[in-house]
Design an enzyme around this catalytic site. Sequence first.
Site, PDB file in Angstrom:
ATOM      1  N   ASN A  37      47.393   5.202 101.598  1.00 30.47           N
ATOM      2  CA  ASN A  37      48.698   5.310 100.941  1.00 30.47           C
ATOM      3  C   ASN A  37      49.679   6.109 101.797  1.00 30.47           C
ATOM      4  O   ASN A  37      50.861   5.775 101.886  1.00 30.47           O
ATOM      5  CB  ASN A  37      48.548   5.988  99.579  1.00 30.47           C
ATOM      6  CG  ASN A  37      47.631   5.239  98.633  1.00 30.47           C
ATOM      7  OD1 ASN A  37      47.328   4.067  98.832  1.00 30.47           O
ATOM      8  ND2 ASN A  37      47.172   5.929  97.603  1.00 30.47           N
ATOM      9  N   ARG A 105      32.068   2.834  93.985  1.00 34.81           N
ATOM     10  CA  ARG A 105      32.216   2.887  95.449  1.00 34.81           C
ATOM     11  C   ARG A 105      30.923   3.267  96.164  1.00 34.81           C
ATOM     12  O   ARG A 105      30.934   3.455  97.391  1.00 34.81           O
ATOM     13  CB  ARG A 105      33.336   3.856  95.811  1.00 34.81           C
ATOM     14  CG  ARG A 105      33.122   5.257  95.316  1.00 34.81           C
ATOM     15  CD  ARG A 105      34.409   6.058  95.167  1.00 34.81           C
ATOM     16  NE  ARG A 105      35.182   6.248  96.362  1.00 34.81           N
ATOM     17  CZ  ARG A 105      36.316   6.963  96.403  1.00 34.81           C
ATOM     18  NH1 ARG A 105      36.770   7.533  95.291  1.00 34.81           N
ATOM     19  NH2 ARG A 105      36.985   7.103  97.520  1.00 34.81           N
ATOM     20  N   TYR A 167      40.620  17.487  95.114  1.00 30.34           N
ATOM     21  CA  TYR A 167      39.269  17.586  94.559  1.00 30.34           C
ATOM     22  C   TYR A 167      39.037  16.484  93.527  1.00 30.34           C
ATOM     23  O   TYR A 167      39.855  16.266  92.636  1.00 30.34           O
ATOM     24  CB  TYR A 167      39.061  18.952  93.902  1.00 30.34           C
ATOM     25  CG  TYR A 167      37.714  19.081  93.231  1.00 30.34           C
ATOM     26  CD1 TYR A 167      36.550  19.177  93.982  1.00 30.34           C
ATOM     27  CD2 TYR A 167      37.609  19.087  91.842  1.00 30.34           C
ATOM     28  CE1 TYR A 167      35.310  19.280  93.365  1.00 30.34           C
ATOM     29  CE2 TYR A 167      36.382  19.197  91.216  1.00 30.34           C
ATOM     30  CZ  TYR A 167      35.233  19.290  91.986  1.00 30.34           C
ATOM     31  OH  TYR A 167      34.003  19.380  91.367  1.00 30.34           O
ATOM     32  N   GLU A 249      55.530  11.099  80.669  1.00 30.10           N
ATOM     33  CA  GLU A 249      56.624  11.983  81.052  1.00 30.10           C
ATOM     34  C   GLU A 249      56.070  13.250  81.697  1.00 30.10           C
ATOM     35  O   GLU A 249      55.299  13.985  81.081  1.00 30.10           O
ATOM     36  CB  GLU A 249      57.473  12.346  79.830  1.00 30.10           C
ATOM     37  CG  GLU A 249      58.123  11.134  79.174  1.00 30.10           C
ATOM     38  CD  GLU A 249      58.896  11.518  77.919  1.00 30.10           C
ATOM     39  OE1 GLU A 249      58.468  12.455  77.219  1.00 30.10           O
ATOM     40  OE2 GLU A 249      59.933  10.884  77.658  1.00 30.10           O
ATOM     41  N   GLY A 251      57.143  16.645  84.423  1.00 32.55           N
ATOM     42  CA  GLY A 251      58.036  17.361  85.321  1.00 32.55           C
ATOM     43  C   GLY A 251      57.378  17.401  86.689  1.00 32.55           C
ATOM     44  O   GLY A 251      56.163  17.584  86.794  1.00 32.55           O
ATOM     45  N   GLY A 279      48.765   7.592  93.418  1.00 28.58           N
ATOM     46  CA  GLY A 279      49.401   7.649  94.732  1.00 28.58           C
ATOM     47  C   GLY A 279      50.586   8.591  94.781  1.00 28.58           C
ATOM     48  O   GLY A 279      51.217   8.746  95.828  1.00 28.58           O
ATOM     49  N   GLY A 281      50.645  11.910  94.643  1.00 28.48           N
ATOM     50  CA  GLY A 281      50.382  12.996  95.585  1.00 28.48           C
ATOM     51  C   GLY A 281      50.387  12.519  97.026  1.00 28.48           C
ATOM     52  O   GLY A 281      50.852  13.224  97.928  1.00 28.48           O
ATOM     53  N   ASP A 282      49.878  11.307  97.257  1.00 30.69           N
ATOM     54  CA  ASP A 282      49.862  10.752  98.611  1.00 30.69           C
ATOM     55  C   ASP A 282      51.280  10.506  99.125  1.00 30.69           C
ATOM     56  O   ASP A 282      51.565  10.709 100.305  1.00 30.69           O
ATOM     57  CB  ASP A 282      49.075   9.443  98.638  1.00 30.69           C
ATOM     58  CG  ASP A 282      47.665   9.610  98.092  1.00 30.69           C
ATOM     59  OD1 ASP A 282      47.046  10.653  98.362  1.00 30.69           O
ATOM     60  OD2 ASP A 282      47.194   8.705  97.379  1.00 30.69           O
TER      61      ASP A 282
END
Length: 341
Positions: A37, A105, A167, A249, A251, A279, A281-282
């Site tokens: 990503n 996986r 993590y 929702e 923030g 994605g 955070g990526d």
Amino acid sequence: MKVVTFGELMVRLQPFNYERFVQANSLEFTFGGGEANVAVSLANYGLDAAFVTKLPAHAIGQAAVNSLRRYGVDTSMITRGGDRVGIYYNEKGASQRGSVCIYDRANSAIQLAQPSDFDWDKIFEGVDWFHFTGITPALGANVVEICLEACKAAKAHGVKISCDLNYRGKLWTRAEAREAMTKLCEYVDVCISNEEDAKDVFGIEAEATDIYGGKLNAEGYKSVAKQLADKFHFEKVAITLRESHNASENGWSAMLYDVASNEYCFSKKYELKIIDRVGGGDSFGGGLIYALLNGKSTQDAVEFAVAASALKHTIEGDYNMMTVSEVEKLAGGDGSGRIQR
């Protein structure tokens, strides 16, 4: 500028709209994975971005490779072999019902990969930046070893290294994460964390913070960033701040700590109406890497990264399909969402 990211690229299977797994008769088929990503984000920003992994040579493995090529990611360093592409099932939450992610996986090509599968000296020729996340070493001791070799080679080639702690409790224990990430973080220049990762991996937490109640304490996060930097001699520490009002929702803001200047910069906060948070955070990581490689100030870098991530929350799928100009427009204060004619 050339960036290399390393990790697992998985098939993402998801019910249409907001259906639950148990009611779905068909699933959407896409691809995603933390470091892939990031590579897509950077390619969309115009950087030379390469993704490294191991994928089977069969049609599904090729479809995974093609999903990256579509956005201009360099896939020439991907090792082909093994039998499985990892899968994750994603059920999108809404309102008070949280999202659910189920992994399938085990025994994927990258999980069974060996250090000999990757020629890091060749991979890092002419490279400026290397990025990985805590998800990748969680796949097994062999992948921890691969990550260690990658970090050592990156350092030998003068490459900057960033790591998102990320993590994942479904993949390994806190003790396993702490042991592996303590070794890997010795090589990292830029650390990305969130309100939970620093606590889960290293036992470092912000005081007076209620992540479930949506209350965050700025001073506590300064303390977390400084503790992380002091422990591992990071150059910069970024902490994303997600206030979960409910599944729809949030923030969203972040802080970037620059050790050399002892500067703590907080971004503006966006109130998100979430389309797809996977994605998110990526896309922050991709935005931060782009901003730092392009010499943006600490404040401008965190504003760019947060704006990039805010926009990703409006896009279906793992990949963030935004341009630099679109991100800079939002970072500059234009969040009106008015139609572009």
